[in-house]
Design a protein around this motif. Structure first.
Motif, PDB file in Angstrom:
ATOM      1  N   PHE A   1       0.826  -1.206   0.000  1.00 57.54           N
ATOM      2  CA  PHE A   1       0.000   0.000   0.000  1.00 57.54           C
ATOM      3  C   PHE A   1       0.863   1.259   0.000  1.00 57.54           C
ATOM      4  N   ALA A   2       2.024   1.185   0.674  1.00 61.10           N
ATOM      5  CA  ALA A   2       2.898   2.366   0.761  1.00 61.10           C
ATOM      6  C   ALA A   2       3.370   2.820  -0.622  1.00 61.10           C
ATOM      7  N   ARG A   3       3.525   1.867  -1.542  1.00 62.47           N
ATOM      8  CA  ARG A   3       3.912   2.231  -2.918  1.00 62.47           C
ATOM      9  C   ARG A   3       2.960   3.252  -3.516  1.00 62.47           C
ATOM     10  N   HIS A   4       1.718   3.211  -3.048  1.00 63.72           N
ATOM     11  CA  HIS A   4       0.709   4.111  -3.601  1.00 63.72           C
ATOM     12  C   HIS A   4       0.357   5.224  -2.615  1.00 63.72           C
ATOM     13  N   GLY A   5       1.140   5.307  -1.568  1.00 57.92           N
ATOM     14  CA  GLY A   5       0.955   6.406  -0.623  1.00 57.92           C
ATOM     15  C   GLY A   5      -0.108   6.171   0.435  1.00 57.92           C
ATOM     16  N   PHE A   6      -0.535   4.928   0.617  1.00 59.07           N
ATOM     17  CA  PHE A   6      -1.554   4.658   1.635  1.00 59.07           C
ATOM     18  C   PHE A   6      -0.960   3.932   2.838  1.00 59.07           C
ATOM     19  N   ALA A   7      -1.378   4.350   4.017  1.00 55.96           N
ATOM     20  CA  ALA A   7      -0.951   3.669   5.244  1.00 55.96           C
ATOM     21  C   ALA A   7      -1.959   2.574   5.568  1.00 55.96           C
ATOM     22  N   VAL A   8      -1.505   1.538   6.239  1.00 57.87           N
ATOM     23  CA  VAL A   8      -2.438   0.493   6.710  1.00 57.87           C
ATOM     24  C   VAL A   8      -2.450   0.493   8.235  1.00 57.87           C
ATOM     25  N   GLY A   9      -3.591   0.127   8.801  1.00 59.03           N
ATOM     26  CA  GLY A   9      -3.695   0.038  10.259  1.00 59.03           C
ATOM     27  C   GLY A   9      -4.126  -1.367  10.637  1.00 59.03           C
ATOM     28  N   GLN A  10      -3.349  -2.010  11.493  1.00 61.01           N
ATOM     29  CA  GLN A  10      -3.716  -3.381  11.888  1.00 61.01           C
ATOM     30  C   GLN A  10      -4.786  -3.344  12.972  1.00 61.01           C
ATOM     31  N   VAL A  11      -5.872  -4.086  12.735  1.00 58.20           N
ATOM     32  CA  VAL A  11      -6.935  -4.176  13.742  1.00 58.20           C
ATOM     33  C   VAL A  11      -7.179  -5.653  14.043  1.00 58.20           C
ATOM     34  N   LEU A  12      -6.760  -6.091  15.209  1.00 59.38           N
ATOM     35  CA  LEU A  12      -6.994  -7.482  15.598  1.00 59.38           C
ATOM     36  C   LEU A  12      -8.187  -7.516  16.550  1.00 59.38           C
ATOM     37  N   LEU A  13      -9.176  -8.319  16.198  1.00 58.07           N
ATOM     38  CA  LEU A  13     -10.415  -8.329  16.971  1.00 58.07           C
ATOM     39  C   LEU A  13     -10.728  -9.723  17.501  1.00 58.07           C
ATOM     40  N   THR A  14     -11.418  -9.765  18.609  1.00 56.19           N
ATOM     41  CA  THR A  14     -11.952 -11.031  19.101  1.00 56.19           C
ATOM     42  C   THR A  14     -13.478 -10.920  19.059  1.00 56.19           C
ATOM     43  N   VAL A  15     -14.147 -12.035  19.179  1.00 57.35           N
ATOM     44  CA  VAL A  15     -15.609 -11.984  19.179  1.00 57.35           C
ATOM     45  C   VAL A  15     -16.093 -11.094  20.334  1.00 57.35           C
ATOM     46  N   ASP A  16     -15.387 -11.159  21.468  1.00 56.49           N
ATOM     47  CA  ASP A  16     -15.742 -10.299  22.598  1.00 56.49           C
ATOM     48  C   ASP A  16     -15.760  -8.829  22.218  1.00 56.49           C
ATOM     49  N   ASP A  17     -14.845  -8.473  21.334  1.00 64.41           N
ATOM     50  CA  ASP A  17     -14.761  -7.060  20.967  1.00 64.41           C
ATOM     51  C   ASP A  17     -16.007  -6.598  20.244  1.00 64.41           C
ATOM     52  N   VAL A  18     -16.669  -7.528  19.572  1.00 62.53           N
ATOM     53  CA  VAL A  18     -17.906  -7.092  18.933  1.00 62.53           C
ATOM     54  C   VAL A  18     -19.122  -7.531  19.738  1.00 62.53           C
ATOM     55  N   THR A  19     -18.919  -8.186  20.857  1.00 60.34           N
ATOM     56  CA  THR A  19     -20.084  -8.556  21.665  1.00 60.34           C
ATOM     57  C   THR A  19     -20.242  -7.652  22.883  1.00 60.34           C
ATOM     58  N   ARG A  20     -19.161  -7.153  23.431  1.00 68.05           N
ATOM     59  CA  ARG A  20     -19.290  -6.228  24.562  1.00 68.05           C
ATOM     60  C   ARG A  20     -19.450  -4.822  24.029  1.00 68.05           C
ATOM     61  N   GLN A  21     -20.478  -4.173  24.553  1.00 62.79           N
ATOM     62  CA  GLN A  21     -20.829  -2.887  23.982  1.00 62.79           C
ATOM     63  C   GLN A  21     -19.693  -1.868  24.075  1.00 62.79           C
ATOM     64  N   ALA A  22     -18.976  -1.880  25.211  1.00 62.64           N
ATOM     65  CA  ALA A  22     -17.919  -0.879  25.399  1.00 62.64           C
ATOM     66  C   ALA A  22     -16.792  -1.117  24.390  1.00 62.64           C
ATOM     67  N   ASN A  23     -16.401  -2.395  24.202  1.00 70.74           N
ATOM     68  CA  ASN A  23     -15.342  -2.716  23.246  1.00 70.74           C
ATOM     69  C   ASN A  23     -15.779  -2.372  21.829  1.00 70.74           C
ATOM     70  N   TYR A  24     -17.042  -2.640  21.556  1.00 69.26           N
ATOM     71  CA  TYR A  24     -17.613  -2.359  20.240  1.00 69.26           C
ATOM     72  C   TYR A  24     -17.464  -0.874  19.906  1.00 69.26           C
ATOM     73  N   ARG A  25     -17.786  -0.065  20.907  1.00 63.86           N
ATOM     74  CA  ARG A  25     -17.663   1.389  20.703  1.00 63.86           C
ATOM     75  C   ARG A  25     -16.210   1.788  20.491  1.00 63.86           C
ATOM     76  N   ASN A  26     -15.304   1.166  21.252  1.00 61.93           N
ATOM     77  CA  ASN A  26     -13.880   1.488  21.095  1.00 61.93           C
ATOM     78  C   ASN A  26     -13.392   1.103  19.713  1.00 61.93           C
ATOM     79  N   ALA A  27     -13.804  -0.102  19.251  1.00 65.28           N
ATOM     80  CA  ALA A  27     -13.391  -0.555  17.921  1.00 65.28           C
ATOM     81  C   ALA A  27     -13.922   0.405  16.864  1.00 65.28           C
ATOM     82  N   LEU A  28     -15.182   0.807  17.032  1.00 71.61           N
ATOM     83  CA  LEU A  28     -15.791   1.723  16.060  1.00 71.61           C
ATOM     84  C   LEU A  28     -15.019   3.033  15.992  1.00 71.61           C
TER      85      LEU A  28
END
Ligand code: GLU
Length: 380
Positions: free
Chosen positions: A103-130
């Protein structure tokens, strides 16, 4: 509108999507020796074109285990979970490094996002991920998502990044989800079966009659069943889905008629309701009598104490619960307004009586209709 024109306009929805989630599995990124440089490059090229058109792109990518294997001199995919996790840990870094460089060849940065099911099941984590996704996209970066295999091994065991991709699509409010696969479309039977027919368009996954029992490639773990489930989740929330071969990504993003298009079956719903319907883990069950089942399903009414005959589980007000009928069939999910321990004293009783006896704070629904989603699947 003719069928063909209809299909074209749906495809335009894909090419015109402001925000797209693309999911790619291990088998589309690897060859016998680990990550396949050409495949990765083709994938990134197609995503870059979309980014340059101004579309927001989120990539959900597996491939960590496969990428880590050669670095750890593992010739075959290890069978034990710990070695798979170790391979994923080494491989995830390598995978992101590769994506980052491409992606850097084209000037774009990437961001790594590692998620667990908990992250999308607990409301607080969900908001943080969002919050993280929103900011990454505002900053023009490409979020690259994978399951966090160190602490969650769902994908390793069930091949379920497909579902994660559908949940991420809801989370980020995507306008389209593209599921890449090592087959080029959905077929009525395993593609190697000569009687298998290719399906161009699916109106409703629940109406499909396809045989997905045979597993796909040996590297990937998902197969067609999890893809259909992912398509169902996304489509139910108003997001069109294209299932296509990995080499067809550019064409899919262009809205060309390749792969299988799943039409949205529901309207776009609020994130909170999508979370409630698909991502949250229910903390207990409320068993409804027949009258309450009808009231919830047919009149879209709130659930009152009078209609409940039993309560199971340990939950607090504000947590997600299942609503079931007397036979245990789940009819809905909702956010409950009572703690589990308080419910036995009120169920089966009229709100009027409760207020008269115990005071005005008992003038509340057990589940309000706005915090309730119907979960009944269509029957064949
Ligand atoms: N999340 C893991 C990965 O990216 C699991 C996929 C697999 O089991 O191959 O490699």
């Amino acid at each position: 509108m003719s069928d063909q024109a209809g299909a074209r306009s749906q495809r335009t929805q894909i090419s015109g999507a402001q925000r797209v989630v693309v999911k790619v599995g291990s088998s589309s990124l690897t060859n016998g020796e680990g990550l396949d440089a050409t495949r990765l490059e083709q994938l990134v090229e197609a995503l870059v074109v979309a980014r340059q058109r101004g579309q927001d792109v989120v990539l959900v990518s597996s491939g960590a285990v496969a990428a880590g294997m050669p670095a750890l001199r593992m010739r075959f995919r290890p069978r034990d979970l710990a070695s798979q996790q170790a391979a994923a840990s080494v491989g995830q870094g390598l995978l992101i490094e590769r994506y980052g460089a491409l992606f850097a060849r084209h000037g774009f940065a990437v961001g790594q996002v590692l998620l667990t099911v908990d992250d999308v099941t607990r409301q607080a984590n969900y908001r943080n991920a969002l919050r993280t996704f929103t900011r990454l996209l505002e900053l023009g970066a490409v979020p690259i998502v994978n399951e966090n295999d160190t602490v969650a091994t769902h994908e390793i065991r069930f091949g379920d990044n497909d579902r994660l991709a559908a949940l991420v699509a809801h989370l980020v409010g995507a306008d389209a989800l593209i599921l890449l696969s090592d087959v080029d479309a959905l077929y009525t039977a395993h593609p190697s079966d000569p009687s298998a027919l290719r399906i161009d368009e699916v109106e409703d996954v629940d109406d499909l009659e396809v045989d997905t029992s045979r597993r796909g490639a040996s590297v990937g773990t998902g197969g067609m069943t999890t893809k259909l489930e992912a398509a169902r989740i996304a489509a139910a929330g108003g997001i069109p889905v294209v299932l296509a071969g990995a080499h067809d990504l550019a064409a899919a993003l262009n809205g060309e008629p390749i792969g299988t298009l799943f039409l949205p079956t529901g309207k776009k719903r609020s994130r909170r309701l999508m979370w409630l319907a698909y991502a949250s883990q229910a903390k207990g069950d409320l068993v409804l009598d027949a009258g309450a089942v009808r009231a919830v399903l047919e009149r879209k009414a709130s659930l009152l104490p009078a209609g409940i005959i039993a309560v199971h589980g340990d939950f607090h007000a504000g947590e997600p619960v299942r609503l079931t009928d007397e036979h245990g069939a789940v009819i809905a999910r909702g956010i409950v307004n009572y703690d589990a321990e308080d419910l036995p004293h009120v169920i089966g009783r009229s709100t009027h009586e409760l207020v008269a006896e115990r005071g005005p704070e008992f003038d509340r629904e057990v589940v309000h209709r706005d915090a309730l989603v119907i979960k009944l699947r269509k029957r064949r």
